[in-house]
Write a protein that holds these residues in place. Structure first.
Motif, PDB file in Angstrom:
ATOM      1  N   MET A 184      51.683  15.685  22.189  1.00 14.08           N
ATOM      2  CA  MET A 184      52.073  14.928  23.385  1.00 14.08           C
ATOM      3  C   MET A 184      53.265  14.012  23.097  1.00 14.08           C
ATOM      4  SD  MET A 184      48.479  13.766  25.121  1.00 14.08           S
ATOM      5  CE  MET A 184      47.260  14.917  25.749  1.00 14.08           C
ATOM      6  N   TYR A 185      53.254  13.373  21.927  1.00 14.20           N
ATOM      7  CA  TYR A 185      54.344  12.459  21.581  1.00 14.20           C
ATOM      8  C   TYR A 185      55.662  13.227  21.481  1.00 14.20           C
ATOM      9  CZ  TYR A 185      56.434   8.311  19.347  1.00 14.20           C
ATOM     10  OH  TYR A 185      57.193   7.212  19.047  1.00 14.20           O
ATOM     11  N   VAL A 186      55.589  14.375  20.827  1.00 13.19           N
ATOM     12  CA  VAL A 186      56.780  15.217  20.694  1.00 13.19           C
ATOM     13  C   VAL A 186      57.256  15.656  22.083  1.00 13.19           C
ATOM     14  CG1 VAL A 186      57.522  17.514  19.915  1.00 13.19           C
ATOM     15  CG2 VAL A 186      56.311  15.988  18.331  1.00 13.19           C
ATOM     16  N   ALA A 187      56.301  16.019  22.938  1.00 16.31           N
ATOM     17  CA  ALA A 187      56.678  16.474  24.285  1.00 16.31           C
ATOM     18  C   ALA A 187      57.332  15.347  25.083  1.00 16.31           C
ATOM     19  CB  ALA A 187      55.445  17.006  25.015  1.00 16.31           C
ATOM     20  N   VAL A 188      56.823  14.112  24.922  1.00 15.35           N
ATOM     21  CA  VAL A 188      57.443  12.981  25.624  1.00 15.35           C
ATOM     22  C   VAL A 188      58.852  12.736  25.085  1.00 15.35           C
ATOM     23  CG1 VAL A 188      57.348  10.480  26.049  1.00 15.35           C
ATOM     24  CG2 VAL A 188      55.267  11.855  26.230  1.00 15.35           C
ATOM     25  N   ALA A 189      58.990  12.805  23.765  1.00 17.26           N
ATOM     26  CA  ALA A 189      60.321  12.617  23.168  1.00 17.26           C
ATOM     27  C   ALA A 189      61.300  13.648  23.715  1.00 17.26           C
ATOM     28  CB  ALA A 189      60.229  12.709  21.640  1.00 17.26           C
ATOM     29  N   ARG A 212      42.126  13.850  37.679  1.00 15.07           N
ATOM     30  CA  ARG A 212      41.806  14.893  38.672  1.00 15.07           C
ATOM     31  C   ARG A 212      43.052  15.320  39.435  1.00 15.07           C
ATOM     32  NH1 ARG A 212      35.926  12.396  39.969  1.00 15.07           N
ATOM     33  NH2 ARG A 212      34.954  13.342  38.150  1.00 15.07           N
ATOM     34  N   ALA A 213      43.910  14.347  39.728  1.00 17.42           N
ATOM     35  CA  ALA A 213      45.137  14.678  40.469  1.00 17.42           C
ATOM     36  C   ALA A 213      46.031  15.602  39.637  1.00 17.42           C
ATOM     37  CB  ALA A 213      45.883  13.386  40.832  1.00 17.42           C
ATOM     38  N   VAL A 214      46.129  15.332  38.346  1.00 20.57           N
ATOM     39  CA  VAL A 214      46.961  16.195  37.485  1.00 20.57           C
ATOM     40  C   VAL A 214      46.387  17.604  37.462  1.00 20.57           C
ATOM     41  CG1 VAL A 214      47.694  16.638  35.103  1.00 20.57           C
ATOM     42  CG2 VAL A 214      47.803  14.316  36.019  1.00 20.57           C
ATOM     43  N   LYS A 215      45.079  17.704  37.348  1.00 24.27           N
ATOM     44  CA  LYS A 215      44.466  19.038  37.287  1.00 24.27           C
ATOM     45  C   LYS A 215      44.711  19.827  38.580  1.00 24.27           C
ATOM     46  CE  LYS A 215      40.469  18.896  34.237  1.00 24.27           C
ATOM     47  NZ  LYS A 215      39.046  18.511  34.179  1.00 24.27           N
ATOM     48  N   GLU A 216      44.724  19.116  39.706  1.00 28.46           N
ATOM     49  CA  GLU A 216      44.966  19.810  40.974  1.00 28.46           C
ATOM     50  C   GLU A 216      46.417  20.212  41.129  1.00 28.46           C
ATOM     51  OE1 GLU A 216      43.476  17.738  44.394  1.00 28.46           O
ATOM     52  OE2 GLU A 216      41.424  17.779  43.543  1.00 28.46           O
ATOM     53  N   ARG A 217      47.282  19.361  40.629  1.00 28.55           N
ATOM     54  CA  ARG A 217      48.709  19.543  40.843  1.00 28.55           C
ATOM     55  C   ARG A 217      49.325  20.570  39.897  1.00 28.55           C
ATOM     56  NH1 ARG A 217      51.434  15.356  38.567  1.00 28.55           N
ATOM     57  NH2 ARG A 217      49.732  13.976  39.163  1.00 28.55           N
ATOM     58  N   ARG A 218      48.758  20.717  38.723  1.00 29.56           N
ATOM     59  CA  ARG A 218      49.413  21.530  37.694  1.00 29.56           C
ATOM     60  C   ARG A 218      49.389  23.021  38.050  1.00 29.56           C
ATOM     61  NH1 ARG A 218      44.670  21.227  33.009  1.00 29.56           N
ATOM     62  NH2 ARG A 218      43.214  22.562  34.144  1.00 29.56           N
ATOM     63  N   ASP A 219      50.206  23.779  37.352  1.00 30.56           N
ATOM     64  CA  ASP A 219      50.233  25.237  37.485  1.00 30.56           C
ATOM     65  C   ASP A 219      49.046  25.780  36.681  1.00 30.56           C
ATOM     66  OD1 ASP A 219      50.649  27.937  37.121  1.00 30.56           O
ATOM     67  OD2 ASP A 219      52.808  27.753  36.707  1.00 30.56           O
ATOM     68  N   GLY A 220      47.959  26.063  37.378  1.00 29.96           N
ATOM     69  CA  GLY A 220      46.715  26.444  36.708  1.00 29.96           C
ATOM     70  C   GLY A 220      46.856  27.693  35.853  1.00 29.96           C
ATOM     71  N   ALA A 221      47.649  28.640  36.335  1.00 33.07           N
ATOM     72  CA  ALA A 221      47.805  29.893  35.589  1.00 33.07           C
ATOM     73  C   ALA A 221      48.516  29.633  34.260  1.00 33.07           C
ATOM     74  CB  ALA A 221      48.600  30.902  36.419  1.00 33.07           C
ATOM     75  N   ARG A 222      49.522  28.749  34.302  1.00 32.69           N
ATOM     76  CA  ARG A 222      50.246  28.434  33.059  1.00 32.69           C
ATOM     77  C   ARG A 222      49.310  27.732  32.067  1.00 32.69           C
ATOM     78  NH1 ARG A 222      55.238  24.129  31.940  1.00 32.69           N
ATOM     79  NH2 ARG A 222      55.214  24.485  29.683  1.00 32.69           N
ATOM     80  N   ALA A 223      48.490  26.814  32.585  1.00 37.46           N
ATOM     81  CA  ALA A 223      47.556  26.097  31.712  1.00 37.46           C
ATOM     82  C   ALA A 223      46.578  27.071  31.060  1.00 37.46           C
ATOM     83  CB  ALA A 223      46.810  25.028  32.509  1.00 37.46           C
ATOM     84  N   GLU A 224      46.102  28.019  31.834  1.00 40.56           N
ATOM     85  CA  GLU A 224      45.157  28.997  31.272  1.00 40.56           C
ATOM     86  C   GLU A 224      45.809  29.869  30.216  1.00 40.56           C
ATOM     87  OE1 GLU A 224      42.735  31.439  33.918  1.00 40.56           O
ATOM     88  OE2 GLU A 224      42.304  29.611  35.072  1.00 40.56           O
ATOM     89  N   ARG A 225      47.040  30.284  30.503  1.00 41.52           N
ATOM     90  CA  ARG A 225      47.760  31.097  29.503  1.00 41.52           C
ATOM     91  C   ARG A 225      47.946  30.314  28.208  1.00 41.52           C
ATOM     92  NH1 ARG A 225      51.022  32.450  33.757  1.00 41.52           N
ATOM     93  NH2 ARG A 225      52.691  31.060  33.068  1.00 41.52           N
ATOM     94  N   GLU A 278      52.270  20.590  27.311  1.00 40.87           N
ATOM     95  CA  GLU A 278      53.352  20.666  28.302  1.00 40.87           C
ATOM     96  C   GLU A 278      52.893  21.403  29.557  1.00 40.87           C
ATOM     97  OE1 GLU A 278      56.645  22.231  25.975  1.00 40.87           O
ATOM     98  OE2 GLU A 278      57.428  20.187  25.651  1.00 40.87           O
ATOM     99  N   SER A 279      51.886  22.260  29.406  1.00 40.86           N
ATOM    100  CA  SER A 279      51.305  22.940  30.575  1.00 40.86           C
ATOM    101  C   SER A 279      50.269  22.063  31.265  1.00 40.86           C
ATOM    102  CB  SER A 279      50.630  24.243  30.141  1.00 40.86           C
ATOM    103  OG  SER A 279      51.517  25.048  29.426  1.00 40.86           O
ATOM    104  N   LEU A 280      50.153  20.809  30.801  1.00 35.12           N
ATOM    105  CA  LEU A 280      49.215  19.830  31.363  1.00 35.12           C
ATOM    106  C   LEU A 280      47.752  20.209  31.155  1.00 35.12           C
ATOM    107  CD1 LEU A 280      51.147  18.776  34.598  1.00 35.12           C
ATOM    108  CD2 LEU A 280      50.985  17.542  32.432  1.00 35.12           C
ATOM    109  N   LEU A 323      49.928  24.149  20.592  1.00 34.89           N
ATOM    110  CA  LEU A 323      49.416  22.869  21.110  1.00 34.89           C
ATOM    111  C   LEU A 323      50.467  22.182  21.971  1.00 34.89           C
ATOM    112  CD1 LEU A 323      47.459  21.372  18.058  1.00 34.89           C
ATOM    113  CD2 LEU A 323      46.506  21.958  20.305  1.00 34.89           C
ATOM    114  N   ILE A 324      51.730  22.245  21.543  1.00 36.28           N
ATOM    115  CA  ILE A 324      52.798  21.630  22.345  1.00 36.28           C
ATOM    116  C   ILE A 324      52.906  22.347  23.693  1.00 36.28           C
ATOM    117  CG2 ILE A 324      55.297  21.205  22.469  1.00 36.28           C
ATOM    118  CD1 ILE A 324      55.155  20.767  19.374  1.00 36.28           C
ATOM    119  N   GLU A 325      52.832  23.665  23.662  1.00 39.64           N
ATOM    120  CA  GLU A 325      52.875  24.415  24.919  1.00 39.64           C
ATOM    121  C   GLU A 325      51.680  24.025  25.812  1.00 39.64           C
ATOM    122  OE1 GLU A 325      54.837  26.108  26.713  1.00 39.64           O
ATOM    123  OE2 GLU A 325      53.410  26.971  28.160  1.00 39.64           O
TER     124      GLU A 325
END
Lengths: 131, 531
Positions: free
Chosen positions: B148-153, B469-482, B506-508, B501-503
């Motif tokens: 997460m830190y790397v992703a924020v950077a 909960r808002a993030v889970k609803e908003r995110r691209d669910g298919a990308r998160a599952e992949r 980043e997929s939330l 892990l970074i992916e």
């Protein structure tokens, strides 16, 4: 005399729990130490299963009020509502009365003398919770 | 109070009434001590001590939501703090999301709650990661937090080769004394080596591990035990990296250390001086490191911890000040001075400020930081450093003889040594053999009355759960599952888990989803029950 010493919740600071367990054992009690991350349900089950006369909770995460409330409810639900519960750990002075009102027999903030803690366990183990 | 008769250090090293040339005469100065910045670094890893750069003032803090903690960080930075140290709540440390039933009552309590990358972004809002160094006290879930830190950077547009900081990432001591373990030993060590390997390649200025003795110490270990266990853990991690096929000089400088400074002033100073010497020799002679940076033992520390007392709590500010002075004479790279009210709660803004001022007064008013290793050459300090080194090395050999730290931890051997010490110390306190002012002598009644303590805002739990909960609803669910599927596949193939892990972050994907997946694959550690 059987006493359960338990670490409820997610807190991993077990120095106090182990020191108390050892002091009770040195005073002749049979001590069951649960290890970390026990749910109130698990602790109540251990108390019943081991037929313990008292249970001590050690909590340094700040979650002492709700965890104590839950354990007392679980003990009652399992028919062990008369088992005294003693709580120790990082307890702000203002929470001591709150815990007592919940039915906690005795509260021992960090720094409490071992002799006092051991004596209280002995007394409550003998006399019960009197809630 | 009776007169003191037992003149040994808390580790049991005898102390004489005075020291002279018979105890240390400097004849082996170049070999044993040497100048600051020169092997074996007894006198420090920098030739000019703190002249070019003071130690980093790094106050451990975090609570509630990322937004609340961000406000505290900015306040501390405005007050002159020079680095960040992130305290995470227990659910985050144990891989549970804030809405997990096991997390109830613990969300945001002992640290900040981090569920997704968005929380990590809020935590550093307005703070450039290439301009500040950040330390995370995170272990079992360190790889995810690093991701997460790397992703924020990356989102901030920072150059990963320039960002710097530390993840604690030291699981061996968690099994023994801090308790935030999840996976069994081998799976945990794999994750740790993955992070070290990743940082060595991609984020070279980041310390991928901070091998920590602090928690052994606070659980009851003596200074000698603290150091011996920590260095033995360090050796284990180095061996695991070598077994992965990494060259020692490629990763050794990504390893740092972390301790508690407790009350015995000279024993603590000797501990740090001995630590540098032992580690430099281990790295150079045992592991054949060539780069002097690989020999340099760099460490941060905490002043406070179990030396803080609930009775007469303001006294803690004085304890911490002495401990901080010992720490800079010991050559610490970063210092966290705990606040006087920490036996009760997370510090208030006022007590946190006083704790920071304690370091600033030491740095800018006392002149103590202007000369490197000012106690070097003292008959007493050199003799105590030598004695500490001997005791530590003997204990390290004993651990080595039992197969190293991993079997010693799995069997509960280390836990037993620490529990024994904790119990003996408590007995000494109760008998009055060891004096703690205001606790077992010079007592006053009512010293804890009317304290104004920090209160957690209970509504922050609800805000945290709502935003998760808002993030889970908003995110691209298919990308998160992949991303989770890719992570699962990578665990089986033995490849480095950091890129997936970074992916995933980043997929939330949430921390709980990621750790839940790994928990299912790796299983959980079984704690040996020791009292």
């Amino acid at each position: 005399m059987r006493i359960v010493i338990a670490k409820p919740g997610l807190d991993g600071h077990d120095r106090g729990a182990k020191v108390i367990a050892r002091a009770l054992a040195d005073s002749g009690a049979e001590v069951i130490y649960t290890g970390l991350r026990q749910t109130p349900e698990q602790i109540a089950a251990t108390v019943v299963q081991e037929d313990a006369g008292a249970v001590g909770l050690s909590i340094l995460s700040g979650a002492h009020v709700s965890l104590s409330r839950k354990l007392i409810a679980c003990l009652r639900a399992q028919g062990a509502g008369d088992i005294p519960v003693l709580v120790g750990g990082a307890i702000p002075p203002g929470d001591v009365e709150t815990l007592r009102a919940l039915g906690i027999a005795e509260v021992f903030p960090t720094g409490s003398p071992l002799a006092e803690v051991v004596a209280a366990f002995m007394r409550y183990e003998r006399d019960g919770a009197k809630r | 109070m009776s007169e003191k008769r037992d003149f040994t250090t808390p580790s049991g090293i005898p102390r004489k009434a005075f020291y002279g040339p018979a105890d240390w005469n400097g004849s082996r100065y170049a070999e044993q001590v040497n100048d600051p910045g020169v092997f074996p670094f007894t006198r420090g890893v920098k030739s000019e001590g703190y002249r070019r750069k003071l130690w980093t003032m790094r106050q451990y803090s975090g609570f509630g939501t990322a937004q609340e903690s961000n406000a505290r960080y900015r306040y501390l930075l405005d007050q002159g703090q020079t680095g960040l140290s992130v305290a995470l709540d227990l659910p985050t440390q144990l891989g549970y999301d804030s809405d997990d039933p096991r997390a109830e009552e613990e969300v945001g309590r002992v640290g900040v709650a981090i569920d997704t990358l968005e929380d990590m972004e809020h935590l550093f809002a307005g703070i450039r990661l290439d301009e500040i160094t950040t330390s995370f006290t995170i272990n079992a879930t360190a790889a995810v937090l690093l991701a997460m830190y790397v992703a924020v950077a990356k989102r901030q547009g920072a150059d990963l080769r320039r960002i710097s900081g530390t993840i604690q990432n030291d699981i061996l001591k968690e099994y023994v004394s801090r308790g935030t373990w999840i996976y069994p030993v081998e799976a945990s060590l794999r994750l740790i080596v993955d992070t070290i390997e990743y940082c060595a390649g991609e984020v070279p200025r980041f310390n991928a591990i901070s091998v920590a003795g602090a928690h052994f110490r606070d659980a009851g270990a003596t200074a000698v035990q603290e150091l011996a266990f920590t260095l033995s853990d360090g050796i284990t991690y180095v061996e695991r990296c070598l077994a992965r096929g990494m060259a020692v000089d490629a990763f050794a400088s990504n390893i740092s250390f972390f301790f508690y400074t407790h009350s015995d002033f000279f024993e603590e100073i000797a501990k740090y001086r001995a630590a540098r010497r032992i580690w430099a020799r281990v790295m150079r002679e045992r592991f054949c490191a060539q780069n002097p940076r690989s020999w340099a033992f760099r460490f941060g520390l905490v002043c406070g911890g179990s030396t803080l007392q609930a009775e007469q709590p303001i006294n803690n500010a004085i304890r911490v000040a002495y401990e901080a002075m010992a720490s800079i004479f010991g050559g610490a790279s970063s210092i966290f001075t705990a606040a006087w009210d920490e036996p009760f709660a997370i510090p208030t803004e006022q007590s946190a400020e006083l704790a920071l001022r304690t370091q600033q007064i030491l740095a800018f008013e006392t002149g103590s930081a202007e000369v490197a290793d000012p106690l070097g050459g003292s008959y007493y300090v050199e003799s105590l450093t030598d004695a500490t080194e001997r005791e530590v090395c003997a204990l390290m050999e004993e651990i080595e003889g039992q197969g190293g730290m991993v079997p010693c931890v799995e069997s509960g051997y280390i836990q037993q040594l620490i529990a024994d010490q904790a119990y003996q110390r408590q007995r000494r306190l109760e008998s009055g053999d060891e004096v703690v002012v205001g606790v077992n002598c010079f007592r006053t009644e009512g010293s804890t009355r009317n304290l104004e303590l920090f209160q957690i805002d209970d509504s922050s739990v609800h805000r945290q759960i709502d935003s998760l909960r808002a993030v889970k609803e908003r995110r691209d669910g298919a990308r998160a599952e992949r991303a989770l599927e890719a992570l699962r596949a990578a665990t089986g193939s033995g490849e480095n888990l950091m890129p997936p892990l970074i992916e995933a972050v980043e997929s939330l994907c949430t921390l709980g989803e990621i750790c839940g997946l790994l928990r299912g694959i790796f299983g959980e550690f079984r704690e040996p029950i020791v009292i």
